[in-house]
Design a protein around this motif. Structure first.
Motif, PDB file in Angstrom:
ATOM      1  N   LEU A   1      -3.975  14.605  -4.445  1.00  0.00           N
ATOM      2  CA  LEU A   1      -3.901  13.416  -5.268  1.00  0.00           C
ATOM      3  C   LEU A   1      -2.754  12.528  -4.773  1.00  0.00           C
ATOM      4  O   LEU A   1      -1.762  13.041  -4.280  1.00  0.00           O
ATOM      5  CB  LEU A   1      -3.685  13.783  -6.735  1.00  0.00           C
ATOM      6  N   SER A   2      -2.909  11.248  -4.949  1.00  0.00           N
ATOM      7  CA  SER A   2      -1.887  10.314  -4.493  1.00  0.00           C
ATOM      8  C   SER A   2      -1.737   9.202  -5.525  1.00  0.00           C
ATOM      9  O   SER A   2      -2.716   8.752  -6.111  1.00  0.00           O
ATOM     10  CB  SER A   2      -2.295   9.712  -3.141  1.00  0.00           C
ATOM     11  N   LYS A   3      -0.512   8.778  -5.722  1.00  0.00           N
ATOM     12  CA  LYS A   3      -0.215   7.685  -6.641  1.00  0.00           C
ATOM     13  C   LYS A   3       0.553   6.635  -5.852  1.00  0.00           C
ATOM     14  O   LYS A   3       1.596   6.929  -5.265  1.00  0.00           O
ATOM     15  CB  LYS A   3       0.631   8.181  -7.813  1.00  0.00           C
ATOM     16  N   LYS A   4       0.030   5.428  -5.811  1.00  0.00           N
ATOM     17  CA  LYS A   4       0.719   4.353  -5.084  1.00  0.00           C
ATOM     18  C   LYS A   4       1.900   3.865  -5.916  1.00  0.00           C
ATOM     19  O   LYS A   4       1.816   3.740  -7.125  1.00  0.00           O
ATOM     20  CB  LYS A   4      -0.233   3.199  -4.813  1.00  0.00           C
ATOM     21  N   LEU A   5       2.980   3.601  -5.232  1.00  0.00           N
ATOM     22  CA  LEU A   5       4.190   3.073  -5.850  1.00  0.00           C
ATOM     23  C   LEU A   5       4.428   1.669  -5.334  1.00  0.00           C
ATOM     24  O   LEU A   5       4.105   1.354  -4.183  1.00  0.00           O
ATOM     25  CB  LEU A   5       5.398   3.958  -5.513  1.00  0.00           C
ATOM     26  N   ARG A   6       5.013   0.840  -6.153  1.00  0.00           N
ATOM     27  CA  ARG A   6       5.347  -0.528  -5.713  1.00  0.00           C
ATOM     28  C   ARG A   6       6.676  -0.519  -5.013  1.00  0.00           C
ATOM     29  O   ARG A   6       7.619   0.144  -5.431  1.00  0.00           O
ATOM     30  CB  ARG A   6       5.421  -1.459  -6.926  1.00  0.00           C
ATOM     31  N   HIS A   7       6.769  -1.308  -3.968  1.00  0.00           N
ATOM     32  CA  HIS A   7       8.050  -1.510  -3.281  1.00  0.00           C
ATOM     33  C   HIS A   7       8.238  -2.972  -2.992  1.00  0.00           C
ATOM     34  O   HIS A   7       7.428  -3.709  -2.672  1.00  0.00           O
ATOM     35  CB  HIS A   7       8.125  -0.729  -1.957  1.00  0.00           C
TER      36      HIS A   7
END
Length: 156
Positions: A150-156
């Protein structure tokens, strides 16, 4: 016919690996960078001389039409985990004109026999969740889901 890759196969391997890179860049553009710098002679020599790696090619009508790069991994026992040895398919590539004639099945079978002969209890691989054709192929030759990444995108 499936056989071990040789240095003389470099050019066709580069062509196959570029096609695989392009395919993966479409499937996962946030992870895979499109490039033609996929394999050089020194890297190929290192792979071919490593007893824990296997690079095989499939020939059809005298032409290399597929390749599989895999490795053997040995995991030591820990208090919380069993020891195990498994083969890992890193890359499986079949040229577009040679699909659906058993090339991938032959490559996986050859690799599985190699891994088993060295003590592997399974062959594992990762496949992009949106690679429907690959998932159908792997299901048809006996692969089953073992876990989900599973992967969760993070904002940068």
């Amino acid at each position: 016919m499936v056989r071990n890759a040789e240095i003389k196969d470099l050019d066709v391997l580069v062509t196959l690996f570029i096609a695989e890179n392009e395919h993966n860049a479409i499937l996962a553009p946030d992870v895979v960078r499109k490039t033609e710098d996929v394999l050089n002679e020194s890297e190929l020599h290192d792979i071919l001389s490593d007893d824990n790696q296997l690079l095989i090619v499939s020939e059809h009508d005298g032409k290399v039409v597929g390749a599989l790069l895999g490795s053997l991994t040995k995991v030591k026992e820990r208090r919380w985990a069993q020891s195990r040895t498994y083969g890992y398919v890193e890359e499986l590539i079949v040229s577009a004109e040679a699909r659906k004639i058993g090339v991938a099945t032959g490559l996986v079978s050859y690799f599985s026999n190699w891994a088993s002969s060295l003590g592997a209890g399974s062959v594992d691989l990762h496949v992009w969740s949106n690679n429907t054709a690959a998932k159908v192929l792997y299901d048809s030759i006996g692969f089953q889901p073992k876990q989900n990444l599973l992967s969760k995108k993070l904002r940068h």
